[in-house]
Enzyme design. Structure first.
Site, PDB file in Angstrom:
ATOM      1  N   HIS A 351       0.852  -1.113   0.008  1.00  0.00           N
ATOM      2  CA  HIS A 351      -0.077  -0.022  -0.172  1.00  0.00           C
ATOM      3  C   HIS A 351       0.906   1.239  -0.052  1.00  0.00           C
ATOM      4  O   HIS A 351       1.102   1.846  -0.895  1.00  0.00           O
ATOM      5  CB  HIS A 351      -0.987   0.016   1.204  1.00  0.00           C
ATOM      6  CG  HIS A 351      -1.937   0.845   1.078  1.00  0.00           C
ATOM      7  ND1 HIS A 351      -2.182   1.740   0.278  1.00  0.00           N
ATOM      8  CD2 HIS A 351      -2.978   1.287   2.158  1.00  0.00           C
ATOM      9  CE1 HIS A 351      -3.260   2.562   0.578  1.00  0.00           C
ATOM     10  NE2 HIS A 351      -3.739   2.103   1.783  1.00  0.00           N
ATOM     11  N   HIS A 390      -1.987  -0.319 -12.095  1.00  0.00           N
ATOM     12  CA  HIS A 390      -2.967   0.149 -10.997  1.00  0.00           C
ATOM     13  C   HIS A 390      -4.056  -0.693 -11.040  1.00  0.00           C
ATOM     14  O   HIS A 390      -4.574  -1.058 -12.272  1.00  0.00           O
ATOM     15  CB  HIS A 390      -3.219   1.620 -11.132  1.00  0.00           C
ATOM     16  CG  HIS A 390      -3.748   2.378  -9.826  1.00  0.00           C
ATOM     17  ND1 HIS A 390      -5.055   1.921  -9.186  1.00  0.00           N
ATOM     18  CD2 HIS A 390      -3.096   2.780  -9.052  1.00  0.00           C
ATOM     19  CE1 HIS A 390      -5.073   2.833  -8.089  1.00  0.00           C
ATOM     20  NE2 HIS A 390      -3.964   3.194  -7.808  1.00  0.00           N
ATOM     21  N   ASP A 446       3.394   6.119  -7.402  1.00  0.00           N
ATOM     22  CA  ASP A 446       4.481   5.791  -6.867  1.00  0.00           C
ATOM     23  C   ASP A 446       5.880   5.844  -7.666  1.00  0.00           C
ATOM     24  O   ASP A 446       6.854   5.617  -7.176  1.00  0.00           O
ATOM     25  CB  ASP A 446       4.659   4.424  -6.126  1.00  0.00           C
ATOM     26  CG  ASP A 446       3.536   4.406  -5.058  1.00  0.00           C
ATOM     27  OD1 ASP A 446       3.555   5.338  -4.360  1.00  0.00           O
ATOM     28  OD2 ASP A 446       2.833   3.684  -5.129  1.00  0.00           O
TER      29      ASP A 446
HETATM   30  N1  CMC Z   1       4.893  -4.960 -13.928  1.00  0.00           N
HETATM   31  C1  CMC Z   1       4.693  -5.992 -15.029  1.00  0.00           C
HETATM   32  N2  CMC Z   1       3.753  -6.867 -15.242  1.00  0.00           N
HETATM   33  C2  CMC Z   1       2.565  -6.108 -14.807  1.00  0.00           C
HETATM   34  C3  CMC Z   1       2.689  -5.145 -13.650  1.00  0.00           C
HETATM   35  C4  CMC Z   1       3.756  -4.644 -13.403  1.00  0.00           C
HETATM   36  N3  CMC Z   1       3.918  -3.758 -12.590  1.00  0.00           N
HETATM   37  N4  CMC Z   1       1.435  -4.966 -13.229  1.00  0.00           N
HETATM   38  C5  CMC Z   1       0.663  -5.856 -13.849  1.00  0.00           C
HETATM   39  N5  CMC Z   1       1.341  -6.718 -14.793  1.00  0.00           N
HETATM   40  C6  CMC Z   1       0.985  -7.622 -15.616  1.00  0.00           C
HETATM   41  C7  CMC Z   1       0.531  -8.868 -14.683  1.00  0.00           C
HETATM   42  O1  CMC Z   1       1.664  -9.758 -14.899  1.00  0.00           O
HETATM   43  C8  CMC Z   1      -0.498  -9.354 -15.561  1.00  0.00           C
HETATM   44  O2  CMC Z   1       0.094 -10.087 -16.794  1.00  0.00           O
HETATM   45  P1  CMC Z   1      -0.790 -11.659 -17.189  1.00  0.00           P
HETATM   46  O3  CMC Z   1      -2.184 -10.865 -17.822  1.00  0.00           O
HETATM   47  O4  CMC Z   1      -0.014 -11.803 -18.408  1.00  0.00           O
HETATM   48  O5  CMC Z   1      -1.017 -12.316 -16.255  1.00  0.00           O
HETATM   49  C9  CMC Z   1      -1.534  -8.280 -16.003  1.00  0.00           C
HETATM   50  O6  CMC Z   1      -0.568  -7.218 -16.004  1.00  0.00           O
HETATM   51  C10 CMC Z   1      -2.422  -7.852 -15.034  1.00  0.00           C
HETATM   52  O7  CMC Z   1      -1.813  -7.896 -13.667  1.00  0.00           O
HETATM   53  P2  CMC Z   1      -2.664  -7.900 -12.385  1.00  0.00           P
HETATM   54  O8  CMC Z   1      -1.927  -8.229 -11.295  1.00  0.00           O
HETATM   55  O9  CMC Z   1      -3.999  -8.728 -12.437  1.00  0.00           O
HETATM   56  O10 CMC Z   1      -3.191  -6.357 -12.303  1.00  0.00           O
HETATM   57  P3  CMC Z   1      -3.833  -5.931 -10.881  1.00  0.00           P
HETATM   58  O11 CMC Z   1      -4.866  -4.558 -11.596  1.00  0.00           O
HETATM   59  O12 CMC Z   1      -4.236  -6.754 -10.087  1.00  0.00           O
HETATM   60  O13 CMC Z   1      -2.677  -5.159 -10.255  1.00  0.00           O
HETATM   61  C11 CMC Z   1      -0.844  -3.880  -8.884  1.00  0.00           C
HETATM   62  C12 CMC Z   1      -2.441  -3.971  -9.815  1.00  0.00           C
HETATM   63  C13 CMC Z   1      -0.913  -2.389  -8.635  1.00  0.00           C
HETATM   64  C14 CMC Z   1      -1.041  -4.658  -7.724  1.00  0.00           C
HETATM   65  C15 CMC Z   1       0.327  -4.234 -10.097  1.00  0.00           C
HETATM   66  O14 CMC Z   1      -0.092  -3.353 -11.404  1.00  0.00           O
HETATM   67  C16 CMC Z   1       1.479  -4.121  -9.685  1.00  0.00           C
HETATM   68  O15 CMC Z   1       1.993  -4.911  -8.986  1.00  0.00           O
HETATM   69  N6  CMC Z   1       2.299  -2.889  -9.716  1.00  0.00           N
HETATM   70  C17 CMC Z   1       3.636  -2.753  -9.292  1.00  0.00           C
HETATM   71  C18 CMC Z   1       3.458  -2.440  -7.721  1.00  0.00           C
HETATM   72  C19 CMC Z   1       3.002  -0.873  -7.524  1.00  0.00           C
HETATM   73  O16 CMC Z   1       3.406   0.021  -8.481  1.00  0.00           O
HETATM   74  N7  CMC Z   1       2.024  -0.815  -6.609  1.00  0.00           N
HETATM   75  C20 CMC Z   1       1.538   0.669  -6.319  1.00  0.00           C
HETATM   76  C21 CMC Z   1       0.250   0.961  -7.011  1.00  0.00           C
HETATM   77  S1  CMC Z   1      -0.293   2.539  -6.827  1.00  0.00           S
HETATM   78  C22 CMC Z   1      -0.763   2.630  -5.219  1.00  0.00           C
HETATM   79  C23 CMC Z   1      -1.824   3.702  -4.849  1.00  0.00           C
HETATM   80  O17 CMC Z   1      -2.570   4.132  -5.604  1.00  0.00           O
HETATM   81  O18 CMC Z   1      -1.907   4.162  -3.540  1.00  0.00           O
END
Ligand code: CMC
Length: 558
Positions: A351, A390, A446
């Site tokens: 988070h 995100h 971030d």
């Molecule tokens: N780098 C590489 N691949 C990614 C990333 C990333 N940062 N984020 C998502 N993907 C890929 C993931 O591997 C998946 O690929 P596939 O369809 O081949 O399996 C696809 O994109 C969808 O991923 P997901 O995990 O289902 O996406 P999500 O919306 O559930 O995840 C997230 C969102 C924020 C957890 C993720 O994008 C992530 O881990 N990002 C990096 C950590 C980060 O920067 N976090 C801060 C978020 S902003 C905080 C705030 O607003 O307060």
């Protein structure tokens, strides 16, 4: 005892400031001397206003309903348009062969209706469950829009101060000049903390994580304000708006002081007392960095940059920590404990800690030449591109755009940090790569904030171009979530305030039970299946007299 403990006389802050001005005429003559230097005078820094969200509800069957629910008043109605016609979701239950018409309101259906069918909604982690109606912030993840109380985040970042935005979030409208003056004065009068609380903070170990100190101190605040403690005084105390407002002043005023004490503790310097003639963010920087100077002033542009960063982090609808705030508020516990719980949720690396991870990743990449191989690793799923992607935004996070501009402003003062070149090139390559395009992965808030914090170091001296020897000393990265916490306190308080006005029954989510069927109690002498226990190794260790000696591997595991 702190002079500000029992002194709230601010009864004119009404629940609905748009109808009742919170300003008492006699206070309107407070000096208008709080000029806010704008980092964003350059019009190019702001994005054009985004399109309004006027999408009509999805087409639905309009038919006679078997089930009718009462039309609920919705705060979102003012900008979404009221629903003239009822809309329904047609659900056929193939267990019974019956079809049910479920009313759709504000793009939501009432989960309670499914209880009548003997069903619960399984939503692991609340990914698609609205637990309240709120009119504080609005996100359109597809279009990359964030609004506070209907105002575009870009406009607020350009024109407002953090305290002004806090007023907006909490009370619903931007303050008039007079309201703002009173608001700032009241908040800044509450920056001092009780001397016993100072002693409490001093009792932490020298290397205590500052988030641990801040979350603990927030909860300790509850013990310093017994008149605000619902466990002692009853929940009815928050029917009194004066009482509500006073806790808001206290929390907003004291959180930067707690944060600064945690920081000074971490670096082994004596704590500074607040300087209330300074602005909110300036005072925070003052408390962080003043040594013994009598006329110490932080760099105004850097203070403004941090103020804008605070605006960007102030609220983000029902993220994990805000949901925790609302959940705790539903129990009726006092706001200090609620804030402590929310801050604890923010502390988690998934988070409030992602900016640190993004910064570490950029440092690890080290130079622009290493980016292509790093991107290949990401695409091969060996790595994650931190600061990208995100849960809600499926286009560019509007906060990241603003932060990118701020980083240039900060570098103009502090000198360019090569991490920004890596970040910009990483972004350029990722945004033109099929892998990221197909998955709608864009920079999030971030991606740039960590670099800015690192570059800011101590934005302390009047002339930042002639720093002290060894300057700049960066914020320790474990301080990043604390900066987030200061900003988010205003959003948490806005949700607390809103929930006091529109109480929610105590949160009690359901679970889908998947444990054992009923079974007969087994006497301890009959229980033999030790190997299935998660405590197996420890248990074996305790009972080792009956077993062969443990192997090294077993010992290490135990
Ligand atoms: N780098 C590489 N691949 C990614 C990333 C990333 N940062 N984020 C998502 N993907 C890929 C993931 O591997 C998946 O690929 P596939 O369809 O081949 O399996 C696809 O994109 C969808 O991923 P997901 O995990 O289902 O996406 P999500 O919306 O559930 O995840 C997230 C969102 C924020 C957890 C993720 O994008 C992530 O881990 N990002 C990096 C950590 C980060 O920067 N976090 C801060 C978020 S902003 C905080 C705030 O607003 O307060």
């Amino acid at each position: 005892m702190s002079p500000s403990l029992f002194d709230c006389t601010f009864p004119y802050m009404q629940r609905r400031p748009s109808q009742n001005t919170p300003i008492e005429a006699g206070l309107a003559d407070i000096g208008d001397n709080l000029q806010i230097p704008s980092l964003f005078d350059d019009a190019s820094a702001a994005s054009p206003p985004a399109a309004t969200d006027a999408t009509p509800p999805a087409a639905a069957t309009n038919t006679n309903s078997e089930t009718k629910t009462k039309r609920m008043a919705s705060p979102a109605e003012s900008h979404r348009g009221s629903l003239k016609e009822p809309h329904f979701l047609e659900v056929t239950d193939h267990r019974t062969g019956k079809t049910h018409m479920v009313p759709v309101e504000e793009d939501t259906i009432d989960a309670g209706i499914f209880a009548q069918l003997g069903l619960s909604i399984y939503d692991n982690g609340y990914l698609n469950t609205a637990v309240c109606r709120s009119s504080i912030s609005y996100i359109d993840g597809d279009k990359g829009i964030l609004r506070y109380r209907g105002y575009e985040i870009e406009d607020l970042a350009k024109h407002s101060s953090f305290l002004e935005v806090s007023y907006l979030l909490i009370f619903g409208d931007l303050p008039t000049r007079e309201q703002l003056q009173v608001w700032e004065t009241r908040v800044m009068r509450h920056t001092f903390i009780h001397e016993n609380l100072v002693e409490y903070l001093k009792s932490f170990r020298y290397d205590a994580h500052p988030m641990g100190m801040v979350t603990s101190a927030l909860s300790a605040m509850s013990t310093f304000h017994p008149e605000a403690n619902t466990a002692l005084q009853g929940e009815h105390i928050y029917e009194d708006e004066t009482m509500v407002n006073k806790q808001i002043f206290r929390c907003l005023g004291k959180v930067p002081t707690l944060a600064a004490c945690a920081y000074r503790h971490r670096i082994g310097r004596p704590y500074n007392t607040p300087s209330n003639e300074l602005g909110y963010t300036e005072n925070f920087l003052y408390m962080l960095d003043r040594l013994s100077e009598n006329n110490y002033l932080p760099n105004a542009k850097l203070a403004r940059a941090l103020d804008v960063i605070f605006i960007l982090h102030a609220d983000h609808e029902l993220n994990c920590s805000t949901a925790a705030m609302r959940q705790m508020t539903s129990t009726g516990v006092d706001p200090f404990i609620c804030l402590s719980g929310a801050a604890a949720a923010l502390y988690g690396p998934s988070h409030g800690g992602a900016n640190e991870a993004a910064l570490k990743m950029l440092e690890e990449i080290g130079s622009v030449e290493n980016i292509p191989s790093f991107i290949e690793d990401v695409k091969a799923k060996k790595r994650r591109l931190m600061g990208f992607g995100h849960r809600v935004y499926k286009s560019y996070d509007p906060r990241a755009k603003i932060l990118k501009n701020i980083s240039e402003e900060v570098f103009a003062i502090m000198g360019r940090n090569n991490l920004i070149d890596i970040a910009v090139e990483l972004e350029r390559i990722a945004l033109s790569d099929e892998y990221f395009i197909k998955r709608n992965l864009y920079p999030n808030v971030d991606f740039y904030s960590g670099i800015i914090y690192k570059a800011m170091g101590f934005p302390v001296c009047l002339d930042a171009k002639k720093p002290f020897p060894g300057f700049p000393t960066p914020f320790p990265t474990d301080f990043f979530p604390v900066l987030f916490c200061i900003a988010r306190t205003s959003g948490w308080l806005a949700h607390w305030h809103e929930q006091l006005q529109n109480p929610i029954p105590i949160f009690r989510p359901k679970q889908a039970y998947e444990g054992p069927e009923p079974r007969k109690y087994v006497d301890i002498s009959q229980r033999t299946e030790l190997e299935k226990s998660p405590l197996d190794l420890q248990a074996k260790y305790l009972l080792r007299k009956n077993l062969p000696p443990m192997t090294d591997e077993e010992l290490a595991k135990s």
